[in-house]
Write an enzyme that holds these catalytic residues in place. Structure first.
Site, short mmCIF file in Angstrom:
data_model
loop_
_atom_site.label_atom_id
_atom_site.label_comp_id
_atom_site.label_asym_id
_atom_site.label_seq_id
_atom_site.Cartn_x
_atom_site.Cartn_y
_atom_site.Cartn_z
N HIS A 36 23.50 7.18 -2.26
CA HIS A 36 23.00 6.49 -3.29
C HIS A 36 21.46 5.87 -3.43
CE1 HIS A 36 27.20 7.00 -3.33
NE2 HIS A 36 27.45 6.95 -4.68
N ASP B 130 22.58 9.50 -5.99
CA ASP B 130 23.22 8.94 -7.10
C ASP B 130 22.96 7.59 -7.67
OD1 ASP B 130 24.37 11.52 -6.43
OD2 ASP B 130 26.22 11.04 -6.97
#
Ligand code: NI
Length: 236
Positions: free
Chosen positions: A191, A49
């Site tokens: 991430h 992300d």
């Protein structure tokens, strides 16, 4: 034996040992790469992300490419400009690009018009680069409610394993925790922002490949499980 002869023998042994280890490495890499191609084994969806971030995202893509596996990137619309080639490379490698809103907004705090704009503006940006929008949305912070669920006409994607990679800075610990929690149908939240995540992924991928996992995108996971996953909230 003279000292000279001893040195020569030692050098020869070193060269032979290096050659043997090189061959061993090449063999295990070949079997790993072959393993990644199979259509059996438990499915796993790695997700990244908040990117792209040029160096970290590129390093993760390098690792995915090396082992011939794929992942899903939940990209922020506001980060696309200037990173068009990165998005194209994701698709070339078979990865999926998901929508993570334009500005990482908490959708539950927005008006209906703002909420739709966060999603659609991002999809327009994807269309500009890729010719199509995203098929899935991950709400920032995993925050959604029934209003958001009704407004957004795409599957909302959460996760089954939160790695906490944005806090854990030790790549080996991060890799161990992901591998320990990996199981059929899992959706792993990471991430593509910290270099520690990019370092960990170079361990995570070969370990999971060796355990027989099949790396799928989120849309592939949804299709294979007919939308039945704790991490997937389908539109009404
Ligand atoms: Ni996020």
């Amino acid at each position: 034996m003279s000292e000279h002869t001893l040195k020569a023998a030692a050098v020869t042994l070193c060269v032979l040992a290096a050659a043997a280890s090189f061959i061993q490495d090449a063999r295990s890499r070949t079997s790993l790469e072959a393993g990644a191609q199979t259509n059996e084994g438990p499915m796993i969806a790695l997700t990244f992300d908040d990117g792209p971030y040029p160096e970290v995202t590129a390093a993760i893509l390098d690792a995915l490419e090396q082992y011939g596996v794929k992942a899903t990137f939940f990209v922020l619309g506001s980060r696309v400009k200037g990173q068009e080639d990165m998005l194209k490379r994701m698709e070339e490698l078979g990865c999926e690009i998901g929508n993570h809103t334009w500005s990482h907004a908490d959708l539950t705090g927005l008006s209906a018009a703002q909420c739709i704009s966060e999603i659609e503006k991002t999809n327009e940006e994807f269309k500009r680069v890729l010719g199509h929008g995203a098929a899935v949305v991950r709400p920032p912070f995993g925050h959604y409610n029934s209003t958001v669920r009704n407004l957004v006409p795409y599957p909302l994607i959460l996760w089954t394993v939160d790695t906490g990679d944005w806090q854990k800075q030790n790549p080996r610990q991060l890799a161990r925790s992901v591998v320990e929690q990996a199981k059929e149908g899992c959706v792993i939240l990471m991430h593509d922002q910290q270099t520690s995540t990019a370092e960990a992924i170079t361990d995570i991928i070969p370990l999971l490949v060796r355990e027989g996992f099949r790396f799928v995108t989120i849309s592939e996971l949804i299709e294979a499980h007919d939308g039945q996953s704790a991490a997937v909230k389908l539109p009404p």
